[in-house]
Structures are given as C-alpha cells and as structure tokens.
Design an enzyme around this catalytic site. Structure first.
Site, PDB file in Angstrom:
ATOM      1  N   PRO A  10       0.793  -1.224   0.000  1.00  0.00           N
ATOM      2  CA  PRO A  10       0.000   0.000   0.000  1.00  0.00           C
ATOM      3  C   PRO A  10       0.829   1.279   0.000  1.00  0.00           C
ATOM      4  CG  PRO A  10      -0.114  -1.106   2.131  1.00  0.00           C
ATOM      5  CD  PRO A  10       0.540  -2.058   1.180  1.00  0.00           C
ATOM      6  N   ASN A  11       0.314   2.209  -0.771  1.00  0.00           N
ATOM      7  CA  ASN A  11       0.832   3.573  -0.896  1.00  0.00           C
ATOM      8  C   ASN A  11       2.118   3.680  -1.708  1.00  0.00           C
ATOM      9  OD1 ASN A  11      -1.234   4.939   0.679  1.00  0.00           O
ATOM     10  ND2 ASN A  11      -0.387   3.819   2.423  1.00  0.00           N
ATOM     11  N   ARG A  18       4.462  11.076  -2.672  1.00  0.00           N
ATOM     12  CA  ARG A  18       4.321  10.762  -1.252  1.00  0.00           C
ATOM     13  C   ARG A  18       5.610  11.091  -0.482  1.00  0.00           C
ATOM     14  NH1 ARG A  18       4.680   4.676   1.132  1.00  0.00           N
ATOM     15  NH2 ARG A  18       3.958   5.184   3.221  1.00  0.00           N
ATOM     16  N   TYR A  23      10.784   9.177   1.082  1.00  0.00           N
ATOM     17  CA  TYR A  23      10.778   8.061   0.131  1.00  0.00           C
ATOM     18  C   TYR A  23      11.488   8.372  -1.192  1.00  0.00           C
ATOM     19  CZ  TYR A  23       7.451   6.149   3.447  1.00  0.00           C
ATOM     20  OH  TYR A  23       6.874   5.673   4.597  1.00  0.00           O
ATOM     21  N   ASN A  74       8.281  -5.238  -0.812  1.00  0.00           N
ATOM     22  CA  ASN A  74       8.119  -4.087   0.079  1.00  0.00           C
ATOM     23  C   ASN A  74       6.636  -4.063   0.418  1.00  0.00           C
ATOM     24  OD1 ASN A  74       7.907  -1.728   1.460  1.00  0.00           O
ATOM     25  ND2 ASN A  74       8.968  -0.459  -0.062  1.00  0.00           N
ATOM     26  N   GLU A  98      13.355  -8.718   1.638  1.00  0.00           N
ATOM     27  CA  GLU A  98      12.550  -7.582   2.094  1.00  0.00           C
ATOM     28  C   GLU A  98      13.262  -6.294   1.677  1.00  0.00           C
ATOM     29  OE1 GLU A  98      12.791  -7.011   6.344  1.00  0.00           O
ATOM     30  OE2 GLU A  98      10.834  -6.020   6.387  1.00  0.00           O
ATOM     31  N   HIS A 100      12.965  -1.826   1.651  1.00  0.00           N
ATOM     32  CA  HIS A 100      12.329  -0.562   2.039  1.00  0.00           C
ATOM     33  C   HIS A 100      13.136   0.586   1.458  1.00  0.00           C
ATOM     34  CE1 HIS A 100       9.645  -2.627   4.699  1.00  0.00           C
ATOM     35  NE2 HIS A 100      10.667  -3.245   5.239  1.00  0.00           N
ATOM     36  N   ARG A 107      13.018   4.975  12.289  1.00  0.00           N
ATOM     37  CA  ARG A 107      11.866   5.879  12.279  1.00  0.00           C
ATOM     38  C   ARG A 107      11.003   5.638  13.523  1.00  0.00           C
ATOM     39  NH1 ARG A 107       9.160   5.474   6.554  1.00  0.00           N
ATOM     40  NH2 ARG A 107       7.936   7.173   7.478  1.00  0.00           N
TER      41      ARG A 107
HETATM   42  C1  DHK Z   1       7.123   1.941   3.091  1.00  0.00           C
HETATM   43  C2  DHK Z   1       5.991   2.214   3.766  1.00  0.00           C
HETATM   44  O1  DHK Z   1       4.855   2.441   3.115  1.00  0.00           O
HETATM   45  C3  DHK Z   1       5.972   2.297   5.217  1.00  0.00           C
HETATM   46  O2  DHK Z   1       4.718   1.948   5.765  1.00  0.00           O
HETATM   47  C4  DHK Z   1       7.079   1.504   5.867  1.00  0.00           C
HETATM   48  C5  DHK Z   1       8.363   1.526   3.767  1.00  0.00           C
HETATM   49  C6  DHK Z   1       8.391   1.845   5.236  1.00  0.00           C
HETATM   50  C7  DHK Z   1       9.586   1.970   2.980  1.00  0.00           C
HETATM   51  O3  DHK Z   1      10.455   2.662   3.499  1.00  0.00           O
HETATM   52  O4  DHK Z   1       9.689   1.598   1.800  1.00  0.00           O
HETATM   53  O5  DHK Z   1       7.110   1.761   7.244  1.00  0.00           O
END
Ligand code: DHK
Length: 144
Positions: A10-11, A18, A23, A74, A98, A100, A107
């Site tokens: 998600p997101n 975002r 990010y 991710n 995994e 990120h 964080r």
């Molecule tokens: C991405 C997200 O959407 C967060 O909810 C995670 C992760 C971190 C990232 O750093 O890619 O906490």
C-alpha cells in the site's frame, strides 16, 4: 533464466508524490523499469505488481508458488502488521528479500517490528530505489 517477482504494498503507487523527503523522488514506474532493465543484464525475468489490498498481495504470493525463483517484497505498512502476508510467504520455497526505501528501524517505534523479516533471507533498506537494485542483484547472484 530466473524469474523474480517484485511485490509492492500500500501507498507505494504514490511514490514521487508521497513524502519525497522520506521516500525519494523516484516513482514506482521508475523503480520497476530500472529493475526490469537490470534483470535483462543479469539474465532474470522481472515481474512487478503493486496492490493497496492485503488479501490481493496474499493471493499473488500464493499464486507465485512453484512459478518463481525469488521474491522481492516491500509490503509497505503491512510489513509491521500482517501475519497473513507472513503466513503466505512461508508457503514459498524460494529466497525472499525484504526491501524498504527508508530505514524503518530508525523511524517511529511502530515501524521497528517487521513480520516480513521473519522469513526474509536478506533485508535492504534506507537506500531509496537502490534498495530494490541491491535486492535484485542479491537474488540474481549465486548466493541466493
Ligand atoms: C514503506 C511504507 O509504506 C511504510 O509503511 C514503511 C516503507 C516503510 C519503505 O520505506 O519503503 O514503514
């Protein structure tokens, strides 16, 4: 040729818009294109999917069983909450990595726990799009 599936949760479809200070400015399409291109040079077929829905991610992981040689995931915020995704990942008998963009361990405390890391061979975090590149190189290598 190895088949590598890259799953984003998600997101992550909102990358570029975002919270770019966290990010980065790369879009998900940028990252996926870079991984597909790198896959060609490494002799790996890279498939990419993103969903905002936990159950859809679970279904894709189930369907990948027997069809892939490695998984990069991710899971976004589901990283910190989803036993369902962990259980699905445990169906797979291929290396799981995994990734990120940020480093969740540095964080908020609610991001410090990862269900995904319980089943991952490696975690690459905190390097933006490079985290995905590092994960793909790891899976394409003989070590994975
Ligand atoms: C991405 C997200 O959407 C967060 O909810 C995670 C992760 C971190 C990232 O750093 O890619 O906490």
């Amino acid at each position: 040729m190895k088949t590598i599936l890259i799953l984003n949760g998600p997101n992550l479809n909102m990358l570029g818009i975002r919270e770019p200070e966290i990010y980065g400015s790369d879009t998900l399409a940028d990252i996926e294109s870079a991984c597909i291109a790198l896959g060609k040079t490494l002799g790996a077929q890279v498939e990419c999917r993103q969903s905002n829905h936990e159950g859809e991610l679970v279904t894709w992981i189930q369907k990948a069983h027997g069809h892939i040689d490695g998984l990069i995931i991710n899971a976004g915020a589901y990283t910190h909450t989803s036993i369902a995704i962990l259980d699905a990942l445990r169906l797979l008998d291929v290396p799981i990595v995994e990734v990120h963009l940020s480093d969740p361990k540095t964080r908020e405390t609610f991001r410090h726990h990862s269900y995904i890391e319980l089943t991952a061979a490696r975690t690459f975090a905190g390097k933006g799009a490079q985290s995905y590149i590092d994960a793909l190189e790891f899976l394409a290598s003989a070590h994975a």
